[in-house]
Design a protein around this motif. Structure first.
Motif, PDB file in Angstrom:
ATOM      1  N   SER A  87       4.289  -0.515   3.194  1.00  0.00           N
ATOM      2  CA  SER A  87       3.879   0.443   2.762  1.00  0.00           C
ATOM      3  C   SER A  87       5.440   0.583   2.226  1.00  0.00           C
ATOM      4  CB  SER A  87       3.283   1.585   3.520  1.00  0.00           C
ATOM      5  OG  SER A  87       3.997   1.575   3.913  1.00  0.00           O
ATOM      6  N   GLU A 129       0.940  -1.210   0.284  1.00  0.00           N
ATOM      7  CA  GLU A 129      -0.308  -0.144   0.249  1.00  0.00           C
ATOM      8  C   GLU A 129       0.810   1.455  -0.204  1.00  0.00           C
ATOM      9  OE1 GLU A 129      -3.893  -1.794   2.674  1.00  0.00           O
ATOM     10  OE2 GLU A 129      -2.400  -0.361   3.755  1.00  0.00           O
ATOM     11  N   VAL A 149      -1.457  -2.352   6.181  1.00  0.00           N
ATOM     12  CA  VAL A 149      -0.175  -2.507   6.228  1.00  0.00           C
ATOM     13  C   VAL A 149      -0.191  -2.051   8.270  1.00  0.00           C
ATOM     14  CG1 VAL A 149       2.030  -1.438   6.844  1.00  0.00           C
ATOM     15  CG2 VAL A 149       0.976  -1.781   4.602  1.00  0.00           C
ATOM     16  N   ALA A 174      -2.576   3.697   4.503  1.00  0.00           N
ATOM     17  CA  ALA A 174      -2.132   2.094   3.827  1.00  0.00           C
ATOM     18  C   ALA A 174      -2.747   1.153   5.691  1.00  0.00           C
ATOM     19  CB  ALA A 174      -0.456   1.680   4.890  1.00  0.00           C
ATOM     20  N   GLU A 211       2.414   4.714   1.960  1.00  0.00           N
ATOM     21  CA  GLU A 211       2.708   5.099   3.089  1.00  0.00           C
ATOM     22  C   GLU A 211       1.042   5.916   3.247  1.00  0.00           C
ATOM     23  OE1 GLU A 211       6.315   7.172   3.543  1.00  0.00           O
ATOM     24  OE2 GLU A 211       7.582   4.843   3.823  1.00  0.00           O
ATOM     25  N   ASN A 267      -8.330   4.479   2.198  1.00  0.00           N
ATOM     26  CA  ASN A 267      -7.807   4.587   3.456  1.00  0.00           C
ATOM     27  C   ASN A 267      -9.012   3.728   4.827  1.00  0.00           C
ATOM     28  OD1 ASN A 267      -9.890   6.169   2.816  1.00  0.00           O
ATOM     29  ND2 ASN A 267      -9.104   8.085   3.280  1.00  0.00           N
ATOM     30  N   THR A 284       4.386  -0.338  -7.191  1.00  0.00           N
ATOM     31  CA  THR A 284       4.578  -0.653  -5.944  1.00  0.00           C
ATOM     32  C   THR A 284       5.012  -1.720  -5.014  1.00  0.00           C
ATOM     33  OG1 THR A 284       1.992  -0.074  -5.171  1.00  0.00           O
ATOM     34  CG2 THR A 284       3.009   1.541  -5.240  1.00  0.00           C
TER      35      THR A 284
END
Ligand SMILES: *Cc1c(COP(=O)(O)O)cnc(C)c1O
Ligand SMILES: [Zn+2]
Length: 443
Positions: A336, A279, A287, A284, A281, A314, A362
């Motif tokens: 993340s 994900e 995470v 996340a 930062e 989110n 990512t």
């Protein structure tokens, strides 16, 4: 279960079941979530029958698309299939990139190649075909862009009326592509994903529209399962050590994990890969939950604070429980990455000839981090899913390069002078990709 035309066994689906209260439902009615507890449903298959009749030779003789794996897919009658050619994407051995990251066996699953250039095509191929089988005439979805493009294409061919709700922030290229198909589109402004979830519930319950949002639709992640089968076959009938997946709502990573577990259930492998959820930062939630060892995720972060719009979520649907299950049960991890790390990863991917959108890069950024941290061993087999093309995200990936590319008249003098200037200023670098550290040139 036998299809007379091809002599192949058909779908082994037997119905749907709620993942929470285990209540059963028929898969022959357009039911989305559990009527008793509101939680997501999963397709149930007769794995015993698949185990008895499965033949890889026969699968490989079928045309290359997700439908090769019909036994594991929920569409009962192949006449309902809406096939734009999703699936059967290349798996590349990324030797140059692997060299930079310190991995000998790094592979890239190129789901940026396909009918609408993102992983969403696997899921809409299956979910739209099932909708056709269920007689659905009117539907909608919410999307950051790629899902709407894929639904637009598949619904156009299927002749289903769809309304597309797209994130206000979707790139101009994504919007242009979606609009070209001609379905009604609305751009949606929101702060917490929960607001979107509530609007979807209203549209379904009050307006009676069928919908295609991950998890609330039981069939999207069924399409994503096909990665698992393909990767297993492409790695000579072995699963990788790590399957690395950029994660938004989690339909992709959950589907991939489910595909691998099914291969284990029918006896084609005895293990599943460690699933790595990635994900941004800036937002996340999975995470943060993983770092706390939690099985449910709380809302986290700001979706507008990252360039990874395709995976900016989110507030995970249904508390992210399925995403976290895939991580814990596979012995995987969640990590993340910053936008800087992602931009650098996108630049590194160009060494493999790949132009990925930021969200799709990512995974490579995450692998780089985890190799350094020692979580990923240099000898392990790692597959990164490249989930979407850079062509739909030019505002970040490339438009600014335009200003830096000189225009010259067709004279030898102008050419020679311009070349000298370029060589001096770029020293071999691709224009527009100036962020991040120097690339090590392997060969
Ligand atoms: C949708 C998407 C993902 C992840 O999808 P989820 O199933 O929502 O987790 C990853 N990358 C890209 C480019 C996407 O469009
Ligand atoms: Zn239930």
């Amino acid at each position: 279960m036998t299809n007379a035309d091809t002599g192949t066994p058909g779908s082994a689906i037997t119905g749907l079941a709620c993942g929470s209260c285990t209540r059963a439902y028929p898969d022959t009615e357009p039911i989305l979530t559990c009527r008793a507890c509101g939680n997501p449903l999963d397709a149930i298959y007769d794995y015993h029958a698949i185990r008895e009749r499965f033949s890889l030779d026969r699968v490989l003789r079928r045309p290359p698309s997700v439908w090769r794996w019909h036994e594991f897919l929920p569409v009962r009658d192949l006449r309902h299939v809406v096939d734009l050619g999703a699936g059967s994407t290349p798996l590349l051995h990324a030797e140059r990139l692997g060299g930079v990251l310190g991995l000998r066996r790094l592979y890239l699953k190129r789901d940026d190649i396909g009918p609408t250039s993102s992983l969403k095509d696997r899921s809409f191929a299956v979910a739209v075909s099932k909708a056709v089988e269920l007689g659905v005439r009117q539907a909608f979805t919410y999307s950051s862009g790629n899902a709407a493009a894929s639904l637009a294409a598949h619904a156009a061919k299927a002749g289903i009326e769809v309304v597309l709700l797209v994130n206000e922030q979707a790139s101009a290229q994504k919007l242009a592509m979606i609009a070209t198909y001609g379905h009604p589109i609305l751009r949606l402004r929101w702060t917490m994903f929960q607001e979107v979830t509530e609007l979807l519930r209203f549209a379904h319950e009050e307006l009676g529209l069928y919908h295609f949002v991950n998890f609330a639709n039981p069939f999207r992640h069924e399409g994503q399962k096909t990665y698992g089968y393909e990767v297993w076959w492409e790695l000579e009938q072995r699963v990788p050590d790590w399957m690395v997946h950029p994660t938004g709502t989690g339909g992709g990573v959950y589907g991939a994990w489910r595909g691998f577990t099914e291969l284990r259930t029918v006896g084609l492998t005895n293990r599943v890969p460690k699933m790595l959820v990635v994900e941004p930062e800036a937002c996340a939630p999975a995470v943060v939950a993983y770092e706390r060892g939690a099985h449910g995720a709380s809302p986290h972060g700001d979706v507008h604070a990252t360039i990874c719009d395709s995976i900016a979520c989110n507030d995970l649907p249904y508390g992210g429980r399925r995403v976290l299950t895939a991580v814990y049960e596979s012995g995987g991890a969640a990590v993340s990455v910053s936008d800087e790390e992602t931009t650098e990863a996108a630049r590194l991917l160009t060494q493999e000839g790949i132009f990925a959108e930021p969200s799709a890069a990512t995974g490579v950024a995450a692998v780089r981090k985890l190799v350094v941290a020692g979580t990923i061993d240099p000898e392990e087999v790692v597959v990164c899913v490249i989930t979407g093309s850079g062509l739909k995200h030019l505002d970040v990936t490339g438009l600014h390069a335009l200003e830096r590319v000189p225009v010259i008249p067709t004279t030898a003098t102008a050419f020679r002078e311009a070349l000298a200037v370029l060589r001096r200023s770029s020293s071999g670098r691709a224009p527009g990709l100036a962020v991040g550290a120097e690339v090590t040139t392997g060969a």
